[in-house]
Design a protein around this motif. Structure first.
Motif, short mmCIF file in Angstrom:
data_model
loop_
_atom_site.label_atom_id
_atom_site.label_comp_id
_atom_site.label_asym_id
_atom_site.label_seq_id
_atom_site.Cartn_x
_atom_site.Cartn_y
_atom_site.Cartn_z
N ILE A 1 0.84 -1.20 0.00
CA ILE A 1 0.00 0.00 0.00
C ILE A 1 0.87 1.25 0.00
O ILE A 1 0.61 2.22 -0.73
CB ILE A 1 -0.95 0.00 1.22
CG1 ILE A 1 -2.01 -1.10 1.06
CG2 ILE A 1 -1.62 1.36 1.39
CD1 ILE A 1 -2.90 -1.28 2.28
N SER A 2 1.94 1.24 0.80
CA SER A 2 2.84 2.40 0.84
C SER A 2 3.56 2.58 -0.49
O SER A 2 3.75 3.71 -0.95
CB SER A 2 3.85 2.25 1.98
OG SER A 2 4.81 1.25 1.70
N LEU A 3 3.95 1.48 -1.13
CA LEU A 3 4.66 1.57 -2.41
C LEU A 3 3.77 2.15 -3.51
O LEU A 3 4.21 3.01 -4.28
CB LEU A 3 5.16 0.18 -2.82
CG LEU A 3 6.34 -0.39 -2.01
CD1 LEU A 3 6.58 -1.84 -2.37
CD2 LEU A 3 7.60 0.43 -2.25
N ILE A 4 2.54 1.67 -3.57
CA ILE A 4 1.62 2.18 -4.59
C ILE A 4 1.18 3.61 -4.26
O ILE A 4 1.16 4.49 -5.12
CB ILE A 4 0.39 1.26 -4.71
CG1 ILE A 4 0.81 -0.15 -5.15
CG2 ILE A 4 -0.61 1.85 -5.70
CD1 ILE A 4 1.52 -0.20 -6.48
N GLY A 5 0.85 3.85 -2.99
CA GLY A 5 0.38 5.17 -2.59
C GLY A 5 1.43 6.26 -2.73
O GLY A 5 1.10 7.43 -2.96
N LEU A 6 2.70 5.89 -2.58
CA LEU A 6 3.78 6.86 -2.67
C LEU A 6 4.61 6.70 -3.94
O LEU A 6 5.74 7.19 -4.03
CB LEU A 6 4.70 6.71 -1.44
CG LEU A 6 4.06 7.01 -0.09
CD1 LEU A 6 4.98 6.61 1.06
CD2 LEU A 6 3.68 8.49 0.03
N SER A 7 4.06 6.03 -4.94
CA SER A 7 4.79 5.81 -6.19
C SER A 7 5.12 7.14 -6.88
O SER A 7 6.15 7.25 -7.57
CB SER A 7 3.99 4.91 -7.13
OG SER A 7 2.72 5.48 -7.43
N GLY A 8 4.28 8.15 -6.70
CA GLY A 8 4.57 9.46 -7.28
C GLY A 8 5.84 10.06 -6.68
O GLY A 8 6.65 10.67 -7.40
#
Length: 452
Positions: free
Chosen positions: A425-432
């Protein structure tokens, strides 16, 4: 009856969590990050070069190589040997290729984890660096509750897959191979682990920095020697691995009855479990690295998956498949038995290489996971609980050496899966953020710039 019911429950839960849902989430994240980051796998040789350099003057507790060695110590374990054999036993030789491909794409995820670890780490009052998915979830996404859950699952997993099951594996190997009693093995192992752990992260990083390169190189050279002995069967093994990864395996070389789906499922699952890309464990120690900017450490972290899966797991797979072709009497249905049979066919070096690999890999995993669990406890309860955690962790090494742990294995597998979910979740949510930092330092050629 109650114990049997509990064991059945966790076994079923583990099979579900590490089945199709987890494969889709992890592999999907690998592919997504590979694309948005423009295939960071292309930078692997740059990353290897950075991993052996020191960033003098940069903030952190240990060198980049020390952080990488500690992460590799926890990652390179019995799964690299027994796990690969299990994948082959269940999915056929094609599982080796799927396992290897998982490592290739997992490099992007391990890169992203390392970047977020540096980006959102924080300095304690006594000057130490703390980071990992729990800090990224709290500071990056504002979801501290999810960071707390990740820390709880990490602390629980450290006593299982990172401690007792590894100690049990060492005691079993020492007893079966050399006749050493589990009690004596437990006492010696507990003393060794205690001597390292009581020295803190710098002691752990120092020991891992010396042990990991030696054990990995020794094992790799041993595998290369075995492949040289199996030379006439190496090319047939490669063809069999590639062919059976995409076509149903017909009778031949003992691997009859496996399908493409079976090869993909078990190869991907074992590769994901082995290299821990997406699990969220490695960034905990990556946060302690002395580095100029997040991208430098991200690149260094990504080499962990390269060495673990792309190199070591691939060598193990080639040794096993070529041995089965060379010696048709080897039964491939039992993973642990398959490994032992394949290596024992090689005179003089086969058995010592296997036992040395399993012993050192398991011991290093205990050291690496102690740091993960300690940082999780500190996040939850503060520094005052760290000594108590170390004492209990060291005691658990002895307990694991002398007791059976089937239930602990299944519970640990579940805890690892529960760790992966908030981390993904952190990887996808902070991918930007990951893309922004990559553009700033890597794509614009500013790798030597200090983080501002």
């Amino acid at each position: 009856m109650l114990i049997e019911t509990i064991e059945h429950f966790f076994r079923q839960l583990s099979d579900f969590l590490w089945g199709v849902p987890m494969i889709v989430m992890l592999l999907g994240t690998h592919l997504y990050l590979t694309v948005v980051l423009r295939f960071p796998q292309r930078r692997i040789f740059t990353a290897i070069r950075l991993s052996v350099r020191r960033d003098k003057g940069a903030a952190g507790d240990v060198s980049q190589f020390g952080a990488l060695a500690t992460a590799l110590a926890a990652t390179i374990g019995t799964g690299n040997i027994i796990g690969v054999a299990t994948a082959i036993a269940l999915g056929g030789p094609g599982a080796v290729l799927w396992c290897w491909l998982t490592g290739v794409f997992g490099i992007a995820t391990k890169y992203s984890e390392g970047l977020l670890a540096i980006k959102y780490r924080q300095r304690t009052t006594d000057g130490r660096m703390l980071g990992g998915p729990m800090y990224a979830l709290e500071k990056g996404l504002g979801w501290k509750w999810l960071g707390v859950l990740f820390a709880v699952f990490t602390a629980c997993a450290s006593f299982g897959i990172g401690n007792t099951v590894q100690a049990n594996a060492i005691a079993t190997i020492a007893h079966d191979t050399y006749g050493v009693s589990p009690m004596l093995t437990g006492m010696v192992l507990t003393a060794l682990v205690g001597a390292v752990l009581l020295g803190g992260v710098k002691s752990i990083a120092k020991v891992c920095g010396a042990l990991v390169p030696f054990m990995a190189l020794f094992y790799a050279l041993g595998c290369i020697y075995i492949l040289a002995v199996n030379g006439p069967y190496l090319w047939p093994a490669l063809r069999l691995i590639c062919a059976s990864a995409f076509t149903p395996q017909a009778a031949g070389a003992g691997f009859a009855g496996t399908t493409v789906m079976m090869a993909a499922r078990y190869g991907i699952a074992r590769g994901l479990f082995s290299n821990e890309s997406g699990l969220g464990s490695a960034p905990i120690v990556a946060a302690a690295a002395r580095t100029r900017n997040p991208v430098r450490q991200a690149l260094v972290s990504s080499t962990g998956t390269f060495w673990d899966t792309v190199v070591i797991c691939a060598l193990t797979g080639l040794v096993i498949v070529s041995s089965v072709i060379a010696y048709p009497d080897i039964s491939w249905h039992d993973g642990a038995g398959l490994t032992k049979a394949a290596f024992s066919k090689i005179p003089f070096v086969g058995k010592p290489l296997l036992s040395f690999g399993l012993l050192t890999f398991a011991f290093s995993t205990i050291l690496g996971w102690s740091y993960y669990g300690e940082r999780a406890i500190e996040y939850l309860k503060g520094k005052r609980w760290m000594l108590a955690y170390r004492v209990v962790y060291i005691a658990a090494v002895f307990v694991g050496s002398i007791t059976g742990l089937n239930l602990v294995w299944d519970i640990s597998d579940c805890m690892n899966a529960f760790m992966a979910v908030p981390n993904l979740i952190s990887l996808i949510g902070l991918s930007g953020i990951i893309v922004h930092e990559t553009r700033k330092y890597l794509w614009r050629g500013r790798l030597d710039s200090m983080d501002d």
